[in-house]
Design an enzyme around this catalytic site. Structure first.
Site, PDB file in Angstrom:
ATOM      1  N   SER A 125     175.317  30.909 -45.006  1.00  0.00           N
ATOM      2  CA  SER A 125     176.178  31.065 -43.835  1.00  0.00           C
ATOM      3  C   SER A 125     176.640  32.515 -43.707  1.00  0.00           C
ATOM      4  O   SER A 125     176.835  33.210 -44.712  1.00  0.00           O
ATOM      5  CB  SER A 125     177.395  30.155 -44.029  1.00  0.00           C
ATOM      6  OG  SER A 125     178.419  30.508 -43.150  1.00  0.00           O
ATOM      7  N   TYR A 150     184.516  27.170 -49.267  1.00  0.00           N
ATOM      8  CA  TYR A 150     183.189  26.869 -48.716  1.00  0.00           C
ATOM      9  C   TYR A 150     182.292  28.112 -48.833  1.00  0.00           C
ATOM     10  O   TYR A 150     181.166  28.047 -49.328  1.00  0.00           O
ATOM     11  CB  TYR A 150     183.338  26.435 -47.252  1.00  0.00           C
ATOM     12  CG  TYR A 150     182.051  26.396 -46.483  1.00  0.00           C
ATOM     13  CD1 TYR A 150     181.091  25.411 -46.726  1.00  0.00           C
ATOM     14  CD2 TYR A 150     181.770  27.354 -45.496  1.00  0.00           C
ATOM     15  CE1 TYR A 150     179.901  25.375 -46.011  1.00  0.00           C
ATOM     16  CE2 TYR A 150     180.589  27.327 -44.775  1.00  0.00           C
ATOM     17  CZ  TYR A 150     179.662  26.334 -45.041  1.00  0.00           C
ATOM     18  OH  TYR A 150     178.474  26.308 -44.337  1.00  0.00           O
ATOM     19  N   LYS A 154     178.678  28.886 -51.020  1.00  0.00           N
ATOM     20  CA  LYS A 154     177.431  29.417 -50.438  1.00  0.00           C
ATOM     21  C   LYS A 154     177.000  30.675 -51.200  1.00  0.00           C
ATOM     22  O   LYS A 154     175.830  30.870 -51.517  1.00  0.00           O
ATOM     23  CB  LYS A 154     177.629  29.738 -48.947  1.00  0.00           C
ATOM     24  CG  LYS A 154     177.761  28.508 -48.079  1.00  0.00           C
ATOM     25  CD  LYS A 154     176.456  27.735 -48.020  1.00  0.00           C
ATOM     26  CE  LYS A 154     176.592  26.398 -47.341  1.00  0.00           C
ATOM     27  NZ  LYS A 154     175.435  25.520 -47.521  1.00  0.00           N
TER      28      LYS A 154
END
Ligand code: NAD
Ligand code: UD1
Length: 338
Positions: A125, A150, A154
């Site tokens: 992302s 989050y 990643k």
């Protein structure tokens, strides 16, 4: 033609990916624990492609089952979507994010190594660029200050894959950093179907349009951007799936680990999104300005030159197409896949 294992293939991006793979004559095996999806999108994918795929309900944290799947099927490559993706939730339940996104990925990589499968495309992302870089984001910029859990998962997974490629030259890895995937397949048969109150802008907008929600809240109109609202790089999910096909093709020919930004390179403000949605779909969207959402950055967009040059991929869809297709999906499926 290859046999591709798609983790998280029943989800929003995964289902579009499965369709693109089947349409490109690949064979597809999906594993998904259905925690954020259901079987209906895959049934629709099979109908659209007029071809079947194999679905196995499996959590990527289940080492034993994963190993068996790699034994039972001759897999050439993996596209890894499975994981949790809500930023706010990741702040409340970090361990859950570490478990699904990091530990789950480790189980997958171990099963791959054991089965001698070394080709993987990973869903990363743009959030890994953090708040210290200036747009357009380039792949060479330092991505070392994740500002939510989050983003941390990643970045960790990216770094694990980079280290695997350094340790063992058989690995061939594509890290795709998505910007903001929106839109839906032109048929209106598959699309984004968030559970509960949507977190992201487009599902919120389409749910207001369908009458499920009263009005859109625009989070902040006092940013240092042309109209005061946040700017993002929105990419059509069909273009995103196509980028994976190009990355897969590239990786089947070359070893090592390589990162590509997948965005259009164009920034659009929240207000512009609302107004374009209204114009192309001839609708009025009631809205209000609300306070800024914690954790939002004012503006970012991609430098996508590397993906266009090296992957020979080019986004085909304009913002107008994305917003028409998002509405077409929601209009045809007011209750999502239910
Ligand atoms: P999604 O939630 O629709 O799809 C993820 C799928 O993974 C779901 O079907 C879910 O049931 C499954 N899943 C979750 N945990 C699992 C586990 N432990 N084992 C097996 N299956 C599991 O999300 P999406 O929008 O399609 O995103 C796909 C990937 O792309 C995710 O990794 C996400 O982080 C990444 N990504 C998404 C966006 C976005 O805006 N949608 C942006 C950047 C990156
Ligand atoms: C977020 C995550 C990103 C993740 C992506 C997909 C952050 C900082 N980024 O991106 O890591 O990959 O979701 O899950 O959390 N907005 C409104 N009203 C709404 C909803 C959103 O005004 O009801 C605004 C937001 O403030 C933002 C823009 O719309 O400026 C886009 O928001 P969203 O769709 O949630 O995506 P991001 O926050 O860019």
């Amino acid at each position: 033609m290859s046999n591709v294992l798609v983790t998280g293939g029943a989800g929003f991006i995964g289902s579009h990916m499965c369709l693109a793979l089947l349409e490109s004559c690949h064979d597809v095996i999906v594993i998904d624990n259905l925690s954020n999806s259901c079987l209906e999108p895959l049934k629709r994918v099979e109908k659209l492609a007029q071809k079947s795929l194999i679905f196995i309900e499996c959590d990527i944290r289940n080492d034993q089952k994963l190993r068996q799947i790699f034994k039972d099927h001759s897999i050439d490559a993996v596209i890894h979507f499975a994981g949790l993706k809500a930023v706010g939730e990741s702040q409340r339940f970090p361990l859950s994010y570490f478990e699904h996104n990091i530990a789950g990925s480790i189980s997958l990589f171990k099963a791959m190594e054991q089965a001698n499968v070394f080709n993987i495309v990973f869903s990363s992302s743009a959030t890994v660029y953090g708040e210290n870089n200036r747009s357009p984001y380039h792949e060479n910029m330092p991505a070392n200050t994740p500002y939510n859990n989050y983003a941390f998962t990643k970045l960790m997974t990216e770094q694990m894959l980079e280290k695997l490629a350094l340790a063992d030259q058989r690995w061939s890895i594509a890290l795709l950093r998505y910007f903001n995937p929106i839109g839906a397949h032109q048929s209106g048969q598959i699309g984004e179907d968030p559970r509960g109150k949507p977190y992201n802008l487009i599902p919120h907008l389409t749910q207001v349009a369908i009458g499920k929600r009263e009005k859109l809240s625009i989070y902040g109109n006092d940013y240092n951007t042309p109209d005061g609202t946040c700017v993002r790089d929105y990419i059509h999910v069909v273009d995103l799936a196509a980028a994976h096909l190009h990355a897969l093709d590239n990786r089947l020919k070359t070893n090592g680990c390589r990162t590509w930004n997948i965005g259009t390179g164009q920034g659009h403000s929240v207000l512009e999104i609302k107004e374009t949605f209204e114009k192309v779909n001839r609708l009025d969207i009631p809205f209000e300005y609300a306070p800024r959402r914690v954790g939002d950055l004012p503006a970012y967009f991609a430098d996508n030159e590397r993906a266009m040059r090296e992957l020979k991929w080019q986004p085909q869809f304009q913002l107008e197409d994305m917003l028409k297709d998002s509405w077409n999906w929601q209009r045809q499926n007011p209750m999502g896949f239910k």
